[in-house]
Design a protein around this motif. Sequence first.
Motif, short mmCIF file in Angstrom:
data_model
loop_
_atom_site.label_atom_id
_atom_site.label_comp_id
_atom_site.label_asym_id
_atom_site.label_seq_id
_atom_site.Cartn_x
_atom_site.Cartn_y
_atom_site.Cartn_z
N MET A 114 0.74 -1.19 -0.05
CA MET A 114 0.15 -0.13 0.11
C MET A 114 0.76 1.28 -0.03
O MET A 114 2.00 1.22 0.68
N GLN A 115 0.45 2.36 -0.66
CA GLN A 115 0.87 3.49 -0.73
C GLN A 115 1.32 4.18 0.63
O GLN A 115 0.44 3.99 1.67
N THR A 116 2.37 4.63 0.72
CA THR A 116 2.95 5.25 2.00
C THR A 116 3.25 6.84 1.76
O THR A 116 3.09 7.53 0.52
N VAL B 121 11.28 7.51 0.35
CA VAL B 121 11.68 6.60 -0.52
C VAL B 121 12.45 5.51 -0.32
O VAL B 121 12.28 4.31 -0.62
N ARG B 122 13.64 5.94 0.51
CA ARG B 122 14.55 4.90 1.13
C ARG B 122 14.21 4.67 2.68
O ARG B 122 13.52 5.53 3.09
N ARG B 123 14.48 3.73 3.16
CA ARG B 123 14.26 3.32 4.69
C ARG B 123 14.79 4.57 5.34
O ARG B 123 14.46 4.71 6.69
N GLU B 124 16.01 5.07 5.19
CA GLU B 124 16.56 5.99 5.85
C GLU B 124 15.73 7.59 5.83
O GLU B 124 16.16 8.33 6.64
N GLY C 8 10.89 1.25 9.75
CA GLY C 8 10.57 1.07 8.24
C GLY C 8 9.06 0.99 8.09
O GLY C 8 8.12 0.79 8.96
N CYS C 9 8.63 1.33 6.92
CA CYS C 9 7.04 1.13 6.62
C CYS C 9 6.66 -0.25 6.77
O CYS C 9 5.43 -0.24 7.23
N LEU C 10 7.33 -1.29 6.68
CA LEU C 10 6.64 -2.62 6.70
C LEU C 10 6.61 -2.65 8.39
O LEU C 10 5.56 -3.49 8.85
#
Length: 407
Positions: free
Chosen positions: A294-296, A301-304, A340-342
């Motif tokens: 899903m969109q965040t 863009v990157r984890r950092e 992270g997003c996950l």
Amino acid sequence: MSNSQIPRVLSGMRPTGQLHLGNYHGALRNWIELQQSHDGYFFVADWHALTTGYEDTSQLQANIRSMLIDWLAAGLDPQRVTIFIQSQVPEHAELHLLLSMVTPLGWLERVPTFKDQQVQLKDRDLATYGFLGYPLLQSADILLYRPGFVPVGEDQVAHVEITREVARRFNHLYGGGPEFEVRIRQALKLLSGADRATYQELRRTYQETGRAEALDGIRDLLERQPPRVDAAARALLVDYPHGASARILPEPQVLLTRTPKVPGLDGRKMSKSYGNTIGLREDPDVVARKLRTMQTDPARVRREDPGEPTKCPVWDLHQIYSDEPTREWAAAGCRSAGIGCLDCKKPVVDAIVGEVTRMRERARPFEQDPGSLDELVRDGARRAREVAGATLADVRRVMHLTREGAP
Ligand code: TRP
Ligand code: SF4
């Protein structure tokens, strides 16, 4: 649960196919909350589906059934509320017809959805009689059950508003005169001698002084009455102090559903037409996969890269599904790029997967035994027809469509 002491609510939904989380949080969840405390009537508005979808009706039965199963899956309880299909209660059609006689065309043309939908659904010819009558059919749906409240979203407020106008006009035309006196006398006879005297005293007080306490007194007195004093009699007696026009069709009130923002997978509002939905009974693995992609917040863009929760649709899901500590953890972790997003999605994925899993379990018996669903709605239609039939009998009588004293 039909008990004349608890307030009645009525609402309907067009059978649009598989319901998704947007439908659930937008309406259904509210119905399920209301069923604890209200006498609920909930129905599938299949005739309403025809007003815009008359060309291809091939999916109608499938859509009706899948929506009914979604309702049950979400926890609507047929032991508590009456669930039925509009077209199985022909009283809706008759009241619609009778109301059409007294409804000025201008009222219908002025309903905002009339023009809006014609513009939005340009590919269909909506210059039909049925489409113009959409709000009036809805008025009939509502008024037949004399509910106190109609739980709906913002988009339906105009329809409840016209329902109130139609009821007012009807009562004005047919609610007065000798008819009314007779019905008042009948309603008064249901009270005990002492209560009748108290009622008359309070009514006089109100008429002479206009004091609201007198009306409260009447309401208290009526609340104490046994079921023998039915909803129609109560409605009549509540109204009598106000003058010589009966509320044959009481004006219902909107019960505006507070709805959280439910984002779809692409971040726009969850909607079938965007193809960004999560179905109530979708496969849990598919649901988990959809949510993981899903969109965040596009800035992450990157984890950092740190993110901003308020720019992220997953955050809206946290509002619905997470408790305060989890939300704090997510917001802080997002802004500091600590998670992270996950990671952030994990609690939401778990909650939604758990929810759809429970819904699938509740749906299973009905999926496996289609006959049980038929039986459930047959019983619902029978219960609905009892209430609707009583209202329609009053309507016919005051319109002189039945001969006084005829069997
Ligand atoms: N028009 C409503 C909708 O589109 C459905 C509906 C039909 C309804 N009849 C009703 C809602 C009566 C409340 C009461 O959502
Ligand atoms: Fe959205 Fe959570 Fe990712 Fe932040 S960390 S962008 S709130 S999913």
